[in-house]
Write a protein that holds these residues in place. Structure first.
Motif, PDB file in Angstrom:
ATOM      1  N   SER A 181      77.065 -53.817  35.625  1.00  0.00           N
ATOM      2  CA  SER A 181      77.151 -53.815  34.244  1.00  0.00           C
ATOM      3  C   SER A 181      78.791 -54.049  33.807  1.00  0.00           C
ATOM      4  N   GLN A 232      80.538 -52.829  32.020  1.00  0.00           N
ATOM      5  CA  GLN A 232      80.754 -51.488  31.521  1.00  0.00           C
ATOM      6  C   GLN A 232      82.369 -51.068  31.212  1.00  0.00           C
ATOM      7  N   LYS A 269      83.919 -53.961  29.212  1.00  0.00           N
ATOM      8  CA  LYS A 269      83.790 -54.198  27.978  1.00  0.00           C
ATOM      9  C   LYS A 269      84.810 -52.963  27.168  1.00  0.00           C
ATOM     10  N   HIS A 274      74.349 -40.692  32.371  1.00  0.00           N
ATOM     11  CA  HIS A 274      74.537 -42.016  31.721  1.00  0.00           C
ATOM     12  C   HIS A 274      75.541 -42.700  32.558  1.00  0.00           C
ATOM     13  N   GLY A 279      70.353 -48.381  26.634  1.00  0.00           N
ATOM     14  CA  GLY A 279      71.049 -47.112  25.946  1.00  0.00           C
ATOM     15  C   GLY A 279      72.558 -47.267  25.996  1.00  0.00           C
ATOM     16  N   GLY A 280      73.301 -46.071  25.330  1.00  0.00           N
ATOM     17  CA  GLY A 280      74.687 -46.257  25.317  1.00  0.00           C
ATOM     18  C   GLY A 280      74.992 -44.997  24.907  1.00  0.00           C
ATOM     19  N   ARG A 333      82.423 -43.331  24.078  1.00  0.00           N
ATOM     20  CA  ARG A 333      83.352 -43.141  25.716  1.00  0.00           C
ATOM     21  C   ARG A 333      84.345 -42.058  25.589  1.00  0.00           C
ATOM     22  N   SER A 369      70.766 -46.867  33.642  1.00  0.00           N
ATOM     23  CA  SER A 369      70.153 -46.659  31.965  1.00  0.00           C
ATOM     24  C   SER A 369      69.781 -47.739  31.416  1.00  0.00           C
TER      25      SER A 369
HETATM   26  N1  ASP Z   1      76.636 -49.843  30.870  1.00  0.00           N
HETATM   27  C1  ASP Z   1      75.715 -49.287  30.310  1.00  0.00           C
HETATM   28  C2  ASP Z   1      74.564 -49.905  31.039  1.00  0.00           C
HETATM   29  O1  ASP Z   1      74.430 -50.855  31.559  1.00  0.00           O
HETATM   30  C3  ASP Z   1      75.306 -49.123  28.998  1.00  0.00           C
HETATM   31  C4  ASP Z   1      76.267 -48.732  27.860  1.00  0.00           C
HETATM   32  O2  ASP Z   1      76.766 -47.620  27.972  1.00  0.00           O
HETATM   33  O3  ASP Z   1      76.704 -49.339  27.105  1.00  0.00           O
HETATM   34  O4  ASP Z   1      73.409 -49.124  31.180  1.00  0.00           O
END
Ligand code: ASP
Length: 630
Positions: free
Chosen positions: A200, A202, A205, A442, A479-480, A483, A629
């Motif tokens: 991802s 993650q 971003k 998570h 989900g999210g 942070r 997740s």
């Molecule tokens: N990166 C997380 C995922 O791919 C989602 C997030 O925490 O924004 O599940």
């Protein structure tokens, strides 16, 4: 549609008001009926089907060509739209009142005999994927892929209206911890080194936010080298979102508005906002899962306190005793089938009390239960109580799964309903008993709730994360979380996850550095696009919402990917294949190629006794594992 020399209208456009007009249509021959004299062809394009009628007396040349037409030939037909005679009107077709009286017919392109017909049911999926271009011409797939495009369009418009910037992040990157296996790509310029495809975006971003972009989004592909199951693919597409100075109300509101608009514009359905919210603990207690299908009741009940001193040893000895009241007098056969299922989900057995029409109880365990117990469990006449007695977790798993199964079996689910739900206050960590360490539920960048910020390490099993999931009809859409933006807090969480300082630096040094240079509070979410289309289209097959999916073995039967590379390519990369991968062409079910450097010892030939020295790279150190997740 703007007219071109190929066509003046789309095939789905023809209506009675066009009768008398000259029309040019182009598309595929979906069906041809040759009545000796008149020839009928259903001409199809993306918009629909119009019937062509070719009369040899009016258009002898067109008729001669029409006789040669076979399914899926591409045709261009020019003619006059006419009304059908009343007895030939087809009320099941939007264009069924009219037909095109063809003057000129061109066979633009021919087709070899088809491996399957487009209207054939139950075609083998491998065959469908092998000829995906053909398969995609079917109505259902045209609809699903069209729906997907429409949905993505709405997502982009909504995200942009809310001030989110579309920022692309790299595909060749470093391992990112979402808990799956990485896809790795060898680097030619840096021999012996590998990129990993992001599981991802993650970290990236988060860095866009540290970089001051304030609101980021991307329709991102995430690569996870997983064993494929019916609901898993290796290339997941997600709407990835992140914002600075986050506010949960605002984030939820943007998402809810987006979903409401998708449902309204794609399905004509109004969904109610705001979506209800439930803590993880409540969801687990009432539904035995963190993704409850709340279209029906059938909630779990807890009898642990009552059964502590039960005469029934199974109840007395269990950490938790929970039950489901099923509004039906189940037969022995039903119960045996349910028990079998419960065992597949990890139950040792399935205790039950059946109440008949008169309210009389029937059960091998009734005689062990006290008056108080029987009073607590007493069900309506014609009902059944199903028990799970085990660890809390196991009772959730078994009864949660039984509940979903029974919801479907007993017809308790309204198929037209959509129940969206936010689940929040997730546990922060879970214990990996095998590895003997804590892992992030998570991912390791998720912040503890304020209440747990200073003391998560004291009770990791109970610490809560500022994390949330979005669920619809029992499906997790994604989900999210908020942070960690403080480098010290991040280091403390890494530490609890068993990452020493050196490993932290090696894996996430750049993130820690960034957090140390003015990182604003931030948070976001990722929502699975594939899953969203499945729910929207009511499509149970994940591969049928993806234009070019791989099969369950991770193979694309159309192109043959993954395929072999040439010796020259391997040499350039400084790689050598060993074992099965070297001799046989890779078959999807064979173990993946192991990659070694050329200076390593040669592996034994097949049939040769293995040499003593180890072959290949040592296992890579294992990073913090997180639960996937999305
Ligand atoms: N990166 C997380 C995922 O791919 C989602 C997030 O925490 O924004 O599940």
């Amino acid at each position: 549609m703007s007219s071109t020399p190929w066509r003046t209208h789309m095939c789905g456009d023809a209506r009675p008001e066009h009768v008398g007009e000259t029309m040019v249509l182009a598309g595929w021959a979906a069906r041809r009926r040759d009545h000796g004299g008149l020839v009928f062809v259903d001409l199809r394009d993306r918009s629909g089907v119009t019937q062509l009628v070719i009369n040899p007396e009016l258009a002898p040349e067109a008729a001669a060509r029409a006789h040669q037409v076979r399914n899926e030939f591409v045709l261009r037909a020019e003619g006059t739209l006419v009304a059908r005679s009343p007895e030939t009107v087809n009320p099941n077709m939007p264009t069924g009142d009219v037909e095109l009286q063809v003057g000129t017919l061109d066979v633009v392109s021919r087709s070899t005999p088809l491996p399957f017909q487009l209207d054939e049911e139950n075609v083998d999926e491998t065959l469908r994927l092998r000829y995906r271009w053909l398969d995609l011409r079917r109505n259902k797939l045209q609809r699903n892929i069209g729906l997907r495009a429409q949905m993505v369009g709405i997502i982009r418009r909504e995200m942009e209206a809310a001030g989110f910037l579309d920022i692309q992040t790299p595909i060749l990157f470093k391992p990112t911890p979402e808990g799956a296996r990485d896809f790795v790509v060898p680097s030619r310029l840096q021999p012996g080194r590998f990129y990993a495809l992001p599981q991802s975006p993650q970290i990236l971003k988060q860095l866009t936010i540290v970089a001051g972009f304030d609101r980021y989004y991307q329709i991102a592909i995430c690569f996870r080298d997983e064993d494929l199951r019916a609901d898993r693919v290796q290339e997941i597409t997600q709407l990835d979102v992140e914002m600075a100075f986050p506010d949960q109300e605002l984030l939820f509101d943007v998402m809810e508005r987006m979903y409401a608009r998708i449902w309204r514009e794609c399905l004509g359905v109004e969904i109610e906002t705001p979506f209800p919210r439930m803590t993880f603990a409540e969801s687990d207690r009432r539904f035995g899962t963190d993704k409850p299908d709340t279209r029906f009741g059938l909630e779990l009940e807890d009898a642990t306190d009552l059964t502590r001193g039960s005469q029934f040893g199974v109840f007395a000895g269990a950490e938790a005793v929970r039950f489901l009241r099923v509004p039906q007098e189940l037969s022995r056969g039903d119960l045996a089938r349910l028990e079998e299922l419960a065992q597949q989900w990890g139950a040792k057995g399935l205790a039950y009390l059946v109440y008949d029409e008169e309210g009389e109880v029937r059960s091998p365990i009734a005689k062990f239960l006290s008056e108080a117990e029987l009073a607590r469990f007493r069900g309506e006449p014609a009902s059944t109580v199903l028990f799970a007695a085990d660890t809390w977790e196991a009772t959730s798993r078994v009864l949660g799964a039984l509940r979903s199964h029974l919801g479907r079996e007993l017809g308790l689910i309204d198929d037209n309903a959509f129940t969206f739900l936010w689940i929040y206050d997730f546990p922060m960590f879970e214990r990996d008993e095998e590895a003997g360490r804590w892992t992030a539920v998570h991912h390791p960048f998720t912040r503890p709730t304020d209440e747990w910020r200073e003391r998560f390490h004291e009770e990791p099993a109970h610490a809560l994360a500022h994390a949330y999931d979005l669920v619809v009809n029992g499906n997790e859409l994604g989900g999210g979380s908020f942070r960690i933006h403080e480098p010290e807090l991040q280091a403390r969480v890494f530490e609890l996850l068993g990452l020493g300082e050196e490993e932290q630096r090696a894996k996430f040094g750049f993130l820690l550095d960034a957090l140390a240079m003015g990182a604003p509070p931030h948070g976001g979410i990722a929502l699975g696009i594939d899953r969203m289309v499945m729910v929207l289209a009511g499509e149970p097959n994940l591969r049928d919402v993806i234009a070019f999916p791989k099969n369950q073995a991770g193979v694309d039967p159309m192109s043959g990917a993954p395929s072999e590379v040439t010796q020259e390519q391997l040499d350039e990369l400084g790689l050598r294949l060993v074992g099965a991968a070297r001799s046989a062409p890779p078959s999807p079910r064979e173990p993946a190629a192991r990659i070694t450097r050329p200076d390593e010892p040669t592996p034994p030939e097949p049939g040769e006794p293995p040499k003593a020295q180890p072959v290949g790279e040592p296992e890579a150190p294992v990073g913090p594992t997180t639960q996937e997740s999305s």
